[in-house]
Write a protein that holds these residues in place. Sequence first.
Motif, mmCIF file in Angstrom:
data_model
loop_
_atom_site.group_PDB
_atom_site.id
_atom_site.type_symbol
_atom_site.label_atom_id
_atom_site.label_comp_id
_atom_site.label_asym_id
_atom_site.label_seq_id
_atom_site.Cartn_x
_atom_site.Cartn_y
_atom_site.Cartn_z
ATOM 1 N N ARG A 96 0.804 -1.219 0.000
ATOM 2 C CA ARG A 96 0.000 0.000 0.000
ATOM 3 C C ARG A 96 0.840 1.275 0.000
ATOM 4 O O ARG A 96 0.454 2.277 -0.597
ATOM 5 N N TYR A 97 1.987 1.265 0.683
ATOM 6 C CA TYR A 97 2.711 2.521 0.873
ATOM 7 C C TYR A 97 3.528 2.950 -0.336
ATOM 8 O O TYR A 97 4.075 4.052 -0.335
ATOM 9 N N ILE A 98 3.597 2.132 -1.356
ATOM 10 C CA ILE A 98 4.224 2.588 -2.596
ATOM 11 C C ILE A 98 3.183 3.246 -3.498
ATOM 12 O O ILE A 98 3.506 3.803 -4.536
ATOM 13 N N THR A 99 1.927 3.184 -3.079
ATOM 14 C CA THR A 99 0.828 3.831 -3.789
ATOM 15 C C THR A 99 0.341 5.029 -2.979
ATOM 16 O O THR A 99 0.781 5.257 -1.849
ATOM 17 N N ARG A 100 -0.603 5.762 -3.528
ATOM 18 C CA ARG A 100 -1.178 6.903 -2.818
ATOM 19 C C ARG A 100 -2.426 6.525 -2.034
ATOM 20 O O ARG A 100 -3.051 7.385 -1.404
ATOM 21 N N HIS A 101 -2.782 5.229 -2.065
ATOM 22 C CA HIS A 101 -3.952 4.800 -1.297
ATOM 23 C C HIS A 101 -3.528 4.421 0.118
ATOM 24 O O HIS A 101 -3.411 3.247 0.477
ATOM 25 N N ASN A 102 -3.265 5.429 0.908
ATOM 26 C CA ASN A 102 -2.930 5.257 2.317
ATOM 27 C C ASN A 102 -3.357 6.521 3.039
ATOM 28 O O ASN A 102 -3.828 7.472 2.421
ATOM 29 N N PHE A 103 -3.206 6.552 4.347
ATOM 30 C CA PHE A 103 -3.764 7.651 5.132
ATOM 31 C C PHE A 103 -3.116 9.004 4.865
ATOM 32 O O PHE A 103 -3.666 10.041 5.237
ATOM 33 N N THR A 104 -1.951 9.042 4.201
ATOM 34 C CA THR A 104 -1.325 10.324 3.860
ATOM 35 C C THR A 104 -1.772 10.839 2.499
ATOM 36 O O THR A 104 -1.719 12.043 2.243
ATOM 37 N N GLY A 105 -2.132 9.948 1.596
ATOM 38 C CA GLY A 105 -2.479 10.339 0.237
ATOM 39 C C GLY A 105 -1.276 10.466 -0.682
ATOM 40 O O GLY A 105 -1.422 10.848 -1.844
ATOM 41 N N ASP A 106 -0.075 10.148 -0.184
ATOM 42 C CA ASP A 106 1.147 10.233 -0.969
ATOM 43 C C ASP A 106 1.903 8.913 -0.941
ATOM 44 O O ASP A 106 1.693 8.094 -0.028
#
Length: 271
Positions: free
Chosen positions: A51-61
């Motif tokens: 998930r964290y290599i995409t923008r679909h996480n709680f930061t949006g980045d």
Amino acid sequence: MRRVLRGLVAGVAAVLSAVPATTAQARPESKAPSEFVALRDVDPTILQETRYITRHNFTGDRIDGYRQPMCILTRDAAAALRRAQRSFLRKGYSLKVYDCYRPQRAVDHFVRWAKDLDDQRMKAEFYPRVDKTRLFDDGYIAAKSGHSRGSTVDLTLVRLPAWPTRPYLPGEPLTPCYGPKRDRFPDNSLDMGTGFDCFDTLSHTLDPRVVGAQRHNRLLLKNGLEQAGFKNLPEEWWHYTYKPETFPDTYFDFPVARRSLPVTDRVLPGK
């Protein structure tokens, strides 16, 4: 006057030519110790959705330190996941990992984001009922993470055959992570009562409000992983740490990338 200036320029050039070059060189990236492996090399059947290599996480980045969509873990933790996967496969399920080893620079990214109270792009999905000023006090964000030690993994279960999850489209309408599964962002996992990284007390593994199939699914994951040597974090149904940890006191910062791993660890370990 021109002659004087020419003399000054020549003198400065001579001085500079005598000074050693001090051009900044890019610092080599740190490498993982030999105890780290790529999960795909240990068990390619375990699904991965980084998930964290995409923008679909709680930061949006996209998060700092994630260079490739892959799971890196200590060898012991990866082998334990392989044992758990074999058990789940016999029941018609597969594990799916969302996050594994997490570099310290990624944790630092989370901290910077949490301090920026004006950035609430993803609030409607990931923390609808939590004021952003409470993220540190309520334990959702911290300056250190067990993930950086390499034996912690965020994961779920998927019923086989697995259908892929559609990609997130930045800017698309967001829905609460604790809503009914049909209303949440689509995920091919079993219904665990909330989505991954849902900053809400409903994410507590044994929250009494989570009942029926949702509770059964959480316990199915929990029991299977505990039998393989993992311990759950009670506040997050998706968060498990293999015990004993290979590096219980060390927080690493090498990037999530194949090149971070020693070449000798790029082969499938024996059973």
